[in-house]
Enzyme design. Structure first.
Site, PDB file in Angstrom:
ATOM      1  N   HIS A 192       1.869   5.751   8.338  1.00 54.48           N
ATOM      2  CA  HIS A 192       0.851   6.502   7.595  1.00 54.48           C
ATOM      3  C   HIS A 192       1.178   6.545   6.108  1.00 54.48           C
ATOM      4  O   HIS A 192       0.303   6.458   5.264  1.00 54.48           O
ATOM      5  CB  HIS A 192       0.780   7.945   8.089  1.00 54.48           C
ATOM      6  CG  HIS A 192       0.230   8.054   9.466  1.00 54.48           C
ATOM      7  ND1 HIS A 192       0.837   8.766  10.458  1.00 54.48           N
ATOM      8  CD2 HIS A 192      -0.880   7.512  10.002  1.00 54.48           C
ATOM      9  CE1 HIS A 192       0.116   8.676  11.553  1.00 54.48           C
ATOM     10  NE2 HIS A 192      -0.935   7.910  11.305  1.00 54.48           N
ATOM     11  N   ARG A 299     -10.339  -3.385   8.610  1.00 49.23           N
ATOM     12  CA  ARG A 299      -9.531  -3.397   9.838  1.00 49.23           C
ATOM     13  C   ARG A 299      -9.717  -2.063  10.553  1.00 49.23           C
ATOM     14  O   ARG A 299      -8.944  -1.127  10.352  1.00 49.23           O
ATOM     15  CB  ARG A 299      -8.058  -3.603   9.492  1.00 49.23           C
ATOM     16  CG  ARG A 299      -7.698  -4.995   8.990  1.00 49.23           C
ATOM     17  CD  ARG A 299      -6.171  -5.089   8.795  1.00 49.23           C
ATOM     18  NE  ARG A 299      -5.703  -6.448   8.733  1.00 49.23           N
ATOM     19  CZ  ARG A 299      -5.413  -7.102   7.602  1.00 49.23           C
ATOM     20  NH1 ARG A 299      -5.560  -6.509   6.440  1.00 49.23           N
ATOM     21  NH2 ARG A 299      -4.972  -8.341   7.646  1.00 49.23           N
ATOM     22  N   ARG A 335     -14.674  -5.235  11.235  1.00 45.31           N
ATOM     23  CA  ARG A 335     -14.103  -5.959  12.367  1.00 45.31           C
ATOM     24  C   ARG A 335     -13.888  -4.969  13.513  1.00 45.31           C
ATOM     25  O   ARG A 335     -13.356  -3.884  13.294  1.00 45.31           O
ATOM     26  CB  ARG A 335     -12.767  -6.583  11.981  1.00 45.31           C
ATOM     27  CG  ARG A 335     -12.118  -7.288  13.157  1.00 45.31           C
ATOM     28  CD  ARG A 335     -10.857  -8.001  12.759  1.00 45.31           C
ATOM     29  NE  ARG A 335      -9.758  -7.082  12.526  1.00 45.31           N
ATOM     30  CZ  ARG A 335      -8.551  -7.494  12.151  1.00 45.31           C
ATOM     31  NH1 ARG A 335      -8.307  -8.765  11.943  1.00 45.31           N
ATOM     32  NH2 ARG A 335      -7.577  -6.623  11.961  1.00 45.31           N
ATOM     33  N   GLU A 434      -8.832 -17.466  14.527  1.00 47.11           N
ATOM     34  CA  GLU A 434      -7.396 -17.224  14.357  1.00 47.11           C
ATOM     35  C   GLU A 434      -6.583 -17.732  15.537  1.00 47.11           C
ATOM     36  O   GLU A 434      -5.401 -17.452  15.654  1.00 47.11           O
ATOM     37  CB  GLU A 434      -7.111 -15.747  14.061  1.00 47.11           C
ATOM     38  CG  GLU A 434      -7.845 -14.761  14.923  1.00 47.11           C
ATOM     39  CD  GLU A 434      -7.700 -13.313  14.466  1.00 47.11           C
ATOM     40  OE1 GLU A 434      -6.855 -13.012  13.622  1.00 47.11           O
ATOM     41  OE2 GLU A 434      -8.460 -12.468  14.975  1.00 47.11           O
ATOM     42  N   ASN A 457      -3.308 -15.313   9.175  1.00 45.43           N
ATOM     43  CA  ASN A 457      -2.071 -14.637   9.600  1.00 45.43           C
ATOM     44  C   ASN A 457      -1.773 -14.994  11.055  1.00 45.43           C
ATOM     45  O   ASN A 457      -0.644 -15.312  11.415  1.00 45.43           O
ATOM     46  CB  ASN A 457      -2.205 -13.117   9.473  1.00 45.43           C
ATOM     47  CG  ASN A 457      -2.572 -12.703   8.062  1.00 45.43           C
ATOM     48  OD1 ASN A 457      -2.402 -13.475   7.134  1.00 45.43           O
ATOM     49  ND2 ASN A 457      -3.081 -11.496   7.897  1.00 45.43           N
ATOM     50  N   ASP A 458      -2.808 -14.921  11.872  1.00 46.33           N
ATOM     51  CA  ASP A 458      -2.620 -15.278  13.277  1.00 46.33           C
ATOM     52  C   ASP A 458      -2.756 -16.779  13.503  1.00 46.33           C
ATOM     53  O   ASP A 458      -2.041 -17.335  14.339  1.00 46.33           O
ATOM     54  CB  ASP A 458      -3.618 -14.515  14.154  1.00 46.33           C
ATOM     55  CG  ASP A 458      -3.128 -13.110  14.441  1.00 46.33           C
ATOM     56  OD1 ASP A 458      -1.954 -12.968  14.816  1.00 46.33           O
ATOM     57  OD2 ASP A 458      -3.899 -12.159  14.258  1.00 46.33           O
ATOM     58  N   ARG A 468       4.729 -14.052  13.611  1.00 46.55           N
ATOM     59  CA  ARG A 468       4.601 -13.699  12.190  1.00 46.55           C
ATOM     60  C   ARG A 468       5.482 -12.528  11.781  1.00 46.55           C
ATOM     61  O   ARG A 468       5.686 -12.274  10.595  1.00 46.55           O
ATOM     62  CB  ARG A 468       3.128 -13.417  11.847  1.00 46.55           C
ATOM     63  CG  ARG A 468       2.572 -12.144  12.447  1.00 46.55           C
ATOM     64  CD  ARG A 468       1.048 -12.116  12.396  1.00 46.55           C
ATOM     65  NE  ARG A 468       0.521 -11.061  11.566  1.00 46.55           N
ATOM     66  CZ  ARG A 468      -0.750 -10.659  11.572  1.00 46.55           C
ATOM     67  NH1 ARG A 468      -1.634 -11.254  12.357  1.00 46.55           N
ATOM     68  NH2 ARG A 468      -1.158  -9.700  10.794  1.00 46.55           N
ATOM     69  N   CYS A 505      -9.956 -14.379   5.609  1.00 44.12           N
ATOM     70  CA  CYS A 505      -9.485 -13.017   5.318  1.00 44.12           C
ATOM     71  C   CYS A 505      -8.008 -12.846   5.655  1.00 44.12           C
ATOM     72  O   CYS A 505      -7.490 -11.739   5.617  1.00 44.12           O
ATOM     73  CB  CYS A 505     -10.343 -11.982   6.033  1.00 44.12           C
ATOM     74  SG  CYS A 505     -10.354 -12.174   7.816  1.00 44.12           S
TER      75      CYS A 505
END
Ligand code: PEP
Ligand code: MG
Length: 578
Positions: A192, A299, A335, A434, A457-458, A468, A505
């Site tokens: 957080h 996200r 998303r 991805e 990223n994926d 990753r 993205c």
């Protein structure tokens, strides 16, 4: 001078004196025995402290909602629920009667026990839950001991906060204008604190471990939130370098303001769309300030990473609507939930999987929990009535899975219609590419959707078989690997053949060096963290599309990522004014 390495959690550079906020050190828990006849009185004392804590937290929640929206209020709703947890209350009451110790000690023992168990699970989300339990029990203890917590709301001078673990309530309540940087013993990128620090644009380095404990109040610090470094008692030249770096960032911000309204257009007039990735609704302010043409990736799972129950349809609707309205008519791509894998939500994913990255995650998870998915889809649909909203499914592996997701969306639309709830009838539908199988079938997928967005990223992780998040194999994580570039080209070409735009993205979209080849391969839209927008825009504005296409052709002939990277770096050198 002593440089301590931690986790880069929120970019930017801060210089300032340390203010130690290692909360556990200024509270010593008394321990004494009580008589059998005093148990009731002791419990009554606890209930008064509980009530005061409840009032505090409700106040903080109202403030968070007012200033930052429902999503952050939800953190405190969860704390309020924890205060009522019958398990906790029952255990405390029994321990009090059994141990005949004062309630402060009983509560302290309980908290230590629970937090230790959660920490042993070695799961950052569970550790975060432990931090929440620590937060509420510390508050109750302070009321029991009649100690007022040193209030960060009253800060009247610039400081760098050094804490063991800043609590969500500290972050919401603190005088943000005076907190120049944050340094923490604990915490990771998805904590957080990291999320809020980025949202507030406060440079932060987390996860420094015990090295952070060598810092004393008043020590001068330089916090580099991008590199994850803290310089303790910097010498004159390090201070000078930090000041110069801050000035450069400020100049860049000013330059950015000049460039902000200019389009991301090549010298021969091809106009690209540059959008921002966000995790929390209040990041829309930063996105607009950095000149984003919209939100290319919201996200949504960060709404679910709060402790407590998953957010209701209503609170999700409010959060999505806030983002859409916050973007003042610019497009917003939401998303759907991408949990599982490296983003665990304890309330949702209960299974202990052997291969979580290949397991029950993202769209797979949503398709198996119809109620949860329908709640989210309806929330997005309802919010879509308030602006240019788009919806995007993560981790689509092939046409069959996409069909199932589309059917779920149709079901949600039918339910909204039945309820008389308005939504944008022609809301564009997109998917993330991805997984290699999605890139390989991009032509089949493109026929069913309005846009595609490449999640590098994926995609890199899955095409190169490199986790990753695993530092041991990080050297193999190569965005410029020819296989990755071929998948990207394949996806862009398939999208264009089907007449739909293709975006990116993943983090690769924020790399100015990659921008040249991506532009040349025909990418239509880049989406990245807001702070990266100006540099990518600078690269796009420096080349013609013809030059970029030429560079892309050369690169696609090259045999190694090293060769490619060296070639691209040389081409963009100088553009960013290094
Ligand atoms: C990606 O995989 O590139 C992406 C943008 O999604 P995330 O980083 O949230 O997995
Ligand atoms: Mg992804």
């Amino acid at each position: 001078m002593n440089i301590i390495q931690g986790i880069p959690a929120s970019p930017g550079i801060a210089i300032g004196p340390a203010l130690i906020f290692l909360e556990e050190e200024d509270i010593t828990i008394p321990r004494y025995s009580i008589a059998q006849g005093e148990v009731e009185l002791e419990w009554a004392r606890f209930l008064v402290a509980l009530e005061r804590s409840r009032a505090d937290i409700a106040g903080l929640r109202d403030r968070a909602r007012r200033e930052m929206g429902d999503q952050h209020g939800a953190i405190f709703d969860a704390h309020l629920l924890m205060l009522e947890d019958p398990d906790m209350l029952g255990t405390l009451e029994v321990s009090l009667a059994d141990s005949l110790s004062n309630i402060e000690w009983v509560l302290h023992q309980y908290e230590q026990n629970v937090v230790r168990k959660l920490e042993n699970l070695n799961d950052p989300i569970m550790q975060e839950r432990g931090a929440d339990i620590h937060d509420i029990s510390t508050r109750i203890l302070r009321h029991l001991m009649l100690k007022e917590r040193f209030s960060l709301a009253d800060l009247d001078r610039d400081v760098v906060l050094v804490a063991k673990n800043l609590l969500p309530s500290d972050m919401i309540g603190m005088n943000r204008a005076k907190v120049k940087g944050i340094v923490m013993v604990a915490g990771g990128k998805t904590s957080h604190t990291a999320i809020l620090a980025r949202a507030f644009e406060i440079p932060a380095v987390l996860g420094l471990g015990n090295a952070a404990r060598t810092i004393k109040s008043g020590d001068m610090l330089v916090v580099d939130g991008s590199a994850g470094k803290v310089n303790l008692e910097p010498d004159a030249s390090a201070l000078e370098a930090a000041r110069a770096a801050i000035q450069k960032l400020e100049e860049r911000e000013a330059g950015m303001a000049k460039n902000m309204d200019k389009p991301a257009a090549t010298t021969d007039g091809r106009v690209l769309s540059l959008k921002a990735n966000i995790e929390v609704p209040e990041e829309t302010t930063s996105a607009l300030r950095h000149g984003a043409d919209g939100i290319g990736l919201f996200r949504s799972e960060f709404l679910f990473l709060q402790p407590g129950r998953p957010p209701s349809e209503e609170s999700q609707y409010q959060a999505y609507r806030r983002v859409i309205e916050g973007m003042e008519g610019k497009p917003v791509t939401i998303r759907t939930l991408d949990v599982g894998g490296d983003k665990m939500v304890p309330e949702l994913v209960l299974e202990d999987e052997k291969n979580p990255l290949l397991g029950w995650r993202a769209i797979r998870y949503c398709l198996s929990d119809s109620e949860l998915f329908q709640n989210q889809l309806r929330a997005i649909l309802r919010a879509s009535a308030f602006g240019d909203a788009r919806i995007m499914f993560p981790m689509i592996s092939g046409p069959g899975e996409l069909d199932a997701a589309i059917a779920a969306l149709e079901e949600a639309k039918a339910e909204c219609t039945r309820r008389g709830q308005a939504y944008r009838q022609d809301m564009p539908l997109g998917i993330m590419i991805e997984i290699p199988s999605a890139a390989m079938t991009a032509d089949l997928l493109a026929a069913k959707v309005d846009f595609m967005s490449i999640g590098t990223n994926d995609l890199i992780q899955y095409s190169l078989a490199v986790d990753r998040g695993n530092e041991r194999v990080a050297y193999l994580y190569e965005p410029f690997h020819p296989a990755v570039l071929r998948f990207i080209k394949m996806t862009i070409d398939a999208g264009h053949d089907a007449g739909i735009p293709v975006s990116m993205c993943g983090e690769m979209a924020s790399d100015p060096t990659a921008a040249l080849v991506l532009l040349g391969l025909g990418l239509d839209e880049f989406s990245m963290s807001s702070v990266a927008l100006p540099d990518v825009k600078a690269v796009i504005r420096a080349f013609s599309y013809a030059e970029a296409a030429d560079a892309a052709r050369t690169v696609m002939e090259m045999g190694s990522h090293r060769e490619i990277e060296a070639f691209l770096s040389a081409r963009v050198a100088g553009i960013l004014g290094e």
